[in-house]
Scaffold this motif. Structure first.
Motif, short mmCIF file in Angstrom:
data_model
loop_
_atom_site.label_atom_id
_atom_site.label_comp_id
_atom_site.label_asym_id
_atom_site.label_seq_id
_atom_site.Cartn_x
_atom_site.Cartn_y
_atom_site.Cartn_z
N ALA A 1 91.67 87.31 69.24
CA ALA A 1 92.12 88.68 69.52
C ALA A 1 90.95 89.57 69.90
CB ALA A 1 92.85 89.25 68.31
N GLN A 2 89.84 89.44 69.18
CA GLN A 2 88.65 90.22 69.52
C GLN A 2 88.17 89.88 70.94
OE1 GLN A 2 85.02 89.00 67.60
NE2 GLN A 2 84.20 91.09 67.52
N ALA A 3 88.20 88.60 71.27
CA ALA A 3 87.76 88.18 72.60
C ALA A 3 88.68 88.72 73.68
CB ALA A 3 87.70 86.66 72.67
N MET A 4 89.99 88.74 73.41
CA MET A 4 90.92 89.27 74.41
C MET A 4 90.68 90.76 74.64
SD MET A 4 92.65 86.89 75.72
CE MET A 4 91.17 85.88 75.50
N LEU A 5 90.41 91.49 73.56
CA LEU A 5 90.07 92.91 73.68
C LEU A 5 88.87 93.06 74.60
CD1 LEU A 5 89.50 95.25 70.59
CD2 LEU A 5 88.01 95.29 72.56
N HIS A 6 87.83 92.29 74.31
CA HIS A 6 86.59 92.39 75.07
C HIS A 6 86.76 91.96 76.52
CE1 HIS A 6 82.27 92.12 75.91
NE2 HIS A 6 82.60 91.02 76.56
N ARG A 7 87.42 90.81 76.74
CA ARG A 7 87.55 90.29 78.11
C ARG A 7 88.43 91.20 78.97
NH1 ARG A 7 88.75 84.12 76.06
NH2 ARG A 7 86.88 84.01 74.72
N THR A 8 89.40 91.86 78.34
CA THR A 8 90.24 92.80 79.08
C THR A 8 89.42 93.97 79.62
OG1 THR A 8 92.17 92.19 77.76
CG2 THR A 8 92.27 94.30 78.90
N LEU A 9 88.40 94.36 78.85
CA LEU A 9 87.53 95.46 79.31
C LEU A 9 86.87 95.15 80.64
CD1 LEU A 9 85.53 96.61 76.14
CD2 LEU A 9 87.15 97.98 77.47
N ARG A 10 86.59 93.87 80.87
CA ARG A 10 85.88 93.48 82.10
C ARG A 10 86.64 93.98 83.33
NH1 ARG A 10 82.70 92.87 85.70
NH2 ARG A 10 81.67 90.95 86.32
N GLY A 11 87.96 93.83 83.31
CA GLY A 11 88.77 94.29 84.43
C GLY A 11 89.02 95.79 84.40
N GLU A 12 89.25 96.32 83.20
CA GLU A 12 89.56 97.75 83.08
C GLU A 12 88.39 98.63 83.48
OE1 GLU A 12 92.94 97.45 79.53
OE2 GLU A 12 90.93 98.20 79.05
N LEU A 13 87.17 98.12 83.32
CA LEU A 13 85.98 98.91 83.64
C LEU A 13 85.41 98.57 85.01
CD1 LEU A 13 84.17 98.81 80.17
CD2 LEU A 13 85.52 100.68 81.14
N LEU A 14 86.11 97.74 85.76
CA LEU A 14 85.63 97.35 87.08
C LEU A 14 85.41 98.58 87.96
CD1 LEU A 14 85.01 94.58 88.31
CD2 LEU A 14 87.26 94.64 89.38
N GLY A 15 84.25 98.64 88.57
CA GLY A 15 83.91 99.79 89.42
C GLY A 15 83.16 100.88 88.68
N GLU A 16 83.09 100.78 87.36
CA GLU A 16 82.35 101.76 86.56
C GLU A 16 80.95 101.21 86.24
OE1 GLU A 16 84.13 104.24 83.72
OE2 GLU A 16 86.09 103.27 83.88
N PRO A 17 80.02 102.08 85.87
CA PRO A 17 78.66 101.63 85.60
C PRO A 17 78.49 101.06 84.19
CG PRO A 17 78.77 103.99 85.29
CD PRO A 17 80.15 103.56 85.76
N ILE A 18 79.35 100.12 83.85
CA ILE A 18 79.31 99.51 82.51
C ILE A 18 79.46 98.00 82.64
CG2 ILE A 18 80.32 99.41 80.20
CD1 ILE A 18 81.49 102.20 80.68
N ARG A 19 78.50 97.27 82.12
CA ARG A 19 78.59 95.82 82.10
C ARG A 19 79.26 95.36 80.81
NH1 ARG A 19 72.77 93.61 83.01
NH2 ARG A 19 72.12 95.56 82.01
N VAL A 20 79.79 94.15 80.83
CA VAL A 20 80.55 93.64 79.69
C VAL A 20 80.17 92.17 79.48
CG1 VAL A 20 82.85 93.22 78.76
CG2 VAL A 20 82.48 95.19 80.24
N THR A 21 79.59 91.86 78.32
CA THR A 21 79.13 90.51 78.03
C THR A 21 79.65 90.03 76.69
OG1 THR A 21 77.08 90.84 79.30
CG2 THR A 21 77.10 89.04 77.68
N GLU A 22 80.21 88.83 76.67
CA GLU A 22 80.66 88.21 75.42
C GLU A 22 79.69 87.10 75.03
OE1 GLU A 22 84.47 85.68 73.58
OE2 GLU A 22 84.46 86.29 75.69
#
Length: 247
Positions: free
Chosen positions: A154-175
């Protein structure tokens, strides 16, 4: 908290010991001003003094504590969601609801609360980075581990979902998905039973907290256009959550 001159700020949760403490030291060595958050604030304070960082009390299971923590940090470029853990190792039939509730509150809702609190600051930095420490338990399952593997999935799904939701913004997302790491993790899981915890690592050379911290710092210090989506690291002798070679 006063901004740390020209050093970018990195926030690390669960920073009083293990992977969190090691990450704080490594990020400080890489030029970050590190804000350490954990319930054991006195241990964070010792590390903060050592690395020139800032220690603040934080309980990720308490929404008020998370708000106060975030309010005390005026800016942030990197957030390391490291707070989490496991309790118990029983089959589903004997599962303890309180243990499951703690694992979900800490690993899942804790990550949600902290991430929500810091996203505006990461966005405002112009070069933000959310790094979440999950586990290889977020990639597979094993007998008697449904509470922990479920929470980590569940934690991973929360995090991985951010990757798409933040696309185009100046924020990187690493698991970061570590395998067997010798820290206080197993002692917490077995309610302080050090002997039982030691058997988890018997006959194998596990990862250390520094190994994981070094990997986190590597991800955090890549050029801004480089997003390391997911890093899986395990001891050489471990193939999966259930397969390892022991001497």
């Amino acid at each position: 908290m006063t901004p740390a001159n020209d050093r970018p700020t990195a926030v690390v949760t669960g920073a009083s010991s293990g992977i969190g403490a090691a990450t704080a030291r490594h990020l400080a060595g890489a030029g970050f001003h590190v804000v350490l958050g954990a319930r054991r604030a006195e241990r964070c304070a010792e590390i903060a003094t050592e690395i020139g960082g800032t220690a603040l009390s934080l309980d990720v299971t308490d929404a008020g504590s998370v708000r106060a923590f975030a309010d005390a940090v005026p800016e942030a470029r990197v957030l390391v969601n490291n707070a989490g853990g496991a309790k118990g190792l029983e089959p589903v039939e004997q599962a303890d609801e309180d243990d499951w509730r703690w694992m979900w509150e800490t690993n899942v809702l804790g990550t949600l609360r902290v991430t929500q609190a810091f996203l505006p600051k990461l966005r405002a930095s112009g070069d933000g980075h959310v790094i979440t420490v999950t586990s290889i338990a977020a990639l597979d399952f094993y007998d008697n581990g449904a509470g922990y593997t479920g929470a980590k999935h569940a934690q991973a799904m929360l995090h991985r979902t951010l990757r798409g939701e933040l696309l185009g913004e100046p924020i990187r997302v690493t698991e970061i998905c570590p395998g067997m790491v010798e820290t206080e993790f197993s002692e917490v899981r077995f309610d302080g039973d050090a002997e039982r915890a030691a058997k988890v690592y018997q006959g194998i050379t596990p990862l250390t907290a520094d190994d994981v911290a070094d990997t986190i710092t590597f991800a955090a210090t890549r050029p801004s256009h480089v997003n390391l989506d997911q890093i899986v690291l395990k001891p050489r002798a471990q193939a999966s959550g259930t397969r390892a070679h022991r001497e």
